[in-house]
Enzyme design. Structure first.
Site, PDB file in Angstrom:
ATOM      1  N   ASN A   1       0.839  -1.193   0.000  1.00 53.16           N
ATOM      2  CA  ASN A   1       0.000   0.000   0.000  1.00 53.16           C
ATOM      3  C   ASN A   1       0.874   1.243   0.000  1.00 53.16           C
ATOM      4  O   ASN A   1       2.001   1.228   0.497  1.00 53.16           O
ATOM      5  CB  ASN A   1      -0.940   0.007   1.208  1.00 53.16           C
ATOM      6  CG  ASN A   1      -0.231   0.386   2.492  1.00 53.16           C
ATOM      7  OD1 ASN A   1      -0.055   1.568   2.794  1.00 53.16           O
ATOM      8  ND2 ASN A   1       0.198  -0.609   3.272  1.00 53.16           N
TER       9      ASN A   1
ATOM     10  N   ASN B   1       6.714  -3.317  11.352  1.00 55.85           N
ATOM     11  CA  ASN B   1       5.845  -2.562  10.467  1.00 55.85           C
ATOM     12  C   ASN B   1       6.106  -3.072   9.048  1.00 55.85           C
ATOM     13  O   ASN B   1       6.884  -4.003   8.852  1.00 55.85           O
ATOM     14  CB  ASN B   1       6.145  -1.059  10.580  1.00 55.85           C
ATOM     15  CG  ASN B   1       4.937  -0.195  10.264  1.00 55.85           C
ATOM     16  OD1 ASN B   1       4.313  -0.351   9.216  1.00 55.85           O
ATOM     17  ND2 ASN B   1       4.601   0.726  11.154  1.00 55.85           N
ATOM     18  N   THR B   2       5.461  -2.479   8.070  1.00 54.52           N
ATOM     19  CA  THR B   2       5.583  -2.978   6.699  1.00 54.52           C
ATOM     20  C   THR B   2       6.982  -2.771   6.125  1.00 54.52           C
ATOM     21  O   THR B   2       7.737  -1.910   6.555  1.00 54.52           O
ATOM     22  CB  THR B   2       4.556  -2.285   5.785  1.00 54.52           C
ATOM     23  OG1 THR B   2       4.682  -0.864   5.928  1.00 54.52           O
ATOM     24  CG2 THR B   2       3.142  -2.708   6.138  1.00 54.52           C
TER      25      THR B   2
ATOM     26  N   CYS C   1       6.107   3.506   9.952  1.00 59.39           N
ATOM     27  CA  CYS C   1       5.407   3.674   8.677  1.00 59.39           C
ATOM     28  C   CYS C   1       6.380   4.174   7.604  1.00 59.39           C
ATOM     29  O   CYS C   1       7.034   5.203   7.791  1.00 59.39           O
ATOM     30  CB  CYS C   1       4.260   4.665   8.847  1.00 59.39           C
ATOM     31  SG  CYS C   1       3.187   4.772   7.407  1.00 59.39           S
TER      32      CYS C   1
ATOM     33  N   ASN D   1       3.867   4.865  16.542  1.00 58.92           N
ATOM     34  CA  ASN D   1       4.206   4.418  15.193  1.00 58.92           C
ATOM     35  C   ASN D   1       5.524   5.048  14.757  1.00 58.92           C
ATOM     36  O   ASN D   1       5.571   6.206  14.347  1.00 58.92           O
ATOM     37  CB  ASN D   1       3.083   4.772  14.217  1.00 58.92           C
ATOM     38  CG  ASN D   1       3.321   4.205  12.830  1.00 58.92           C
ATOM     39  OD1 ASN D   1       4.435   3.856  12.463  1.00 58.92           O
ATOM     40  ND2 ASN D   1       2.258   4.116  12.049  1.00 58.92           N
TER      41      ASN D   1
END
Length: 285
Positions: free
Chosen positions: A79, A210-211, A142, A139
């Site tokens: 994404n 995380n990604t 990201c 976070n």
């Protein structure tokens, strides 16, 4: 035979170790509560920030990596979406609905994000979400959109910047009596270094991963990377089964780092590429 799956981590406990990570399944009360009622023990609400830093998403921002010639099946997804596009007021209303409607034994994590050098923004986010959060997830991982603005992975790959965030949020966590965990990036760094910085400066635990920053493919007709929005694209965050080997390796290294530095009492929450029940057991092993 009834199996007791109740899970304890730090001061918290939940009915089972199955969690939904911060993302598109937890952008509102309807889907978050649906996940809880379907059996999830923990759901982490999609990352929120103050209004002037929020993202306005547009369509067509996802791509998949298919298995062979079966486009309906994929081993990875990418994404180029940003964090929550809702206003802070809207997110607070959604969190209140979740808090009031969540089943017994379920935990609600709230993922938050602000620049590393803006303690007043961290305080605003934490004070306003404190009535609803069972824990906060900072976070720091990201990889798209917010990194270009000095947040997310741009902070998470630097032990110095992570230490600063940990100092700010540890004090606020103690003020409100809510655990603060730090979600690490797998990109452009050895996560053990920022992880150690977070724990050394008071963090209650770590979340990983995380990604993974990636380019999913190239459109044969246009020559542009996919996904494409308005004829343009950029590297984005890859998730799905393909990242599980990376997630398992990083979680193992973080666990070793924590034991070796006297932080065995802190929390480590593993995620990434979980596709079936045994995958959860792999992270717990």
């Amino acid at each position: 035979m009834t199996i007791d799956l109740r899970t304890k981590f730090g001061p918290l406990s939940c009915k089972n170790p199955l969690g939904i990570a911060s993302g598109n399944l937890a952008t509102n009360a309807k889907t978050t509560l649906a996940a809880m009622h379907a059996g999830a023990g923990v759901v982490e609400y999609k990352t929120i920030t103050v209004d002037h830093l929020r993202t306005v998403n547009v369509g067509g921002r996802f791509a998949t990596f298919p298995v062979g010639c079966a486009p309906a099946q994929s081993i990875a997804r990418q994404n180029i979406e940003g964090i929550s596009e809702h206003t802070l007021e809207k997110n607070l209303a959604e969190l209140a609905e979740i808090h009031n409607g969540k089943p017994a034994g379920c935990l609600l994590g709230v993922s938050i994000m602000a620049p590393h050098d803006k303690p007043e923004l961290w305080e605003e986010l934490m004070s306003k979400t404190s009535p609803f959060a069972d824990y906060w997830a900072n976070n720091l991982g990201c990889p798209q959109d917010v990194s270009e603005r000095g947040m997310g992975a741009a902070v998470g790959k630097s032990a110095v910047l992570v230490a600063n965030v940990a100092k700010i949020t540890t004090a606020l966590g103690k003020k409100f009596g809510i655990p603060v965990y730090h979600k690490l990036t797998p990109n452009d760094c050895d996560p053990r270094e920022p992880g150690l910085a977070a724990l050394t400066n008071g963090g209650d635990g770590l979340l990983a991963i995380n990604t993974v920053r990636a380019i999913m493919g190239i459109n044969r007709g246009t020559g542009c990377p996919v996904p494409t929005v308005g004829g343009k694209s950029c590297p984005g965050g890859m998730s799905g089964m393909a990242v599980r080997p990376i997630a398992l390796r990083i979680c193992a290294e973080l666990a070793q780092m924590m034991r070796g530095n006297g932080f065995s009492d802190r929390v480590l929450i593993g995620m990434g590429g979980i596709n079936e029940g045994f995958n959860i057991a792999e992270f717990l092993m």
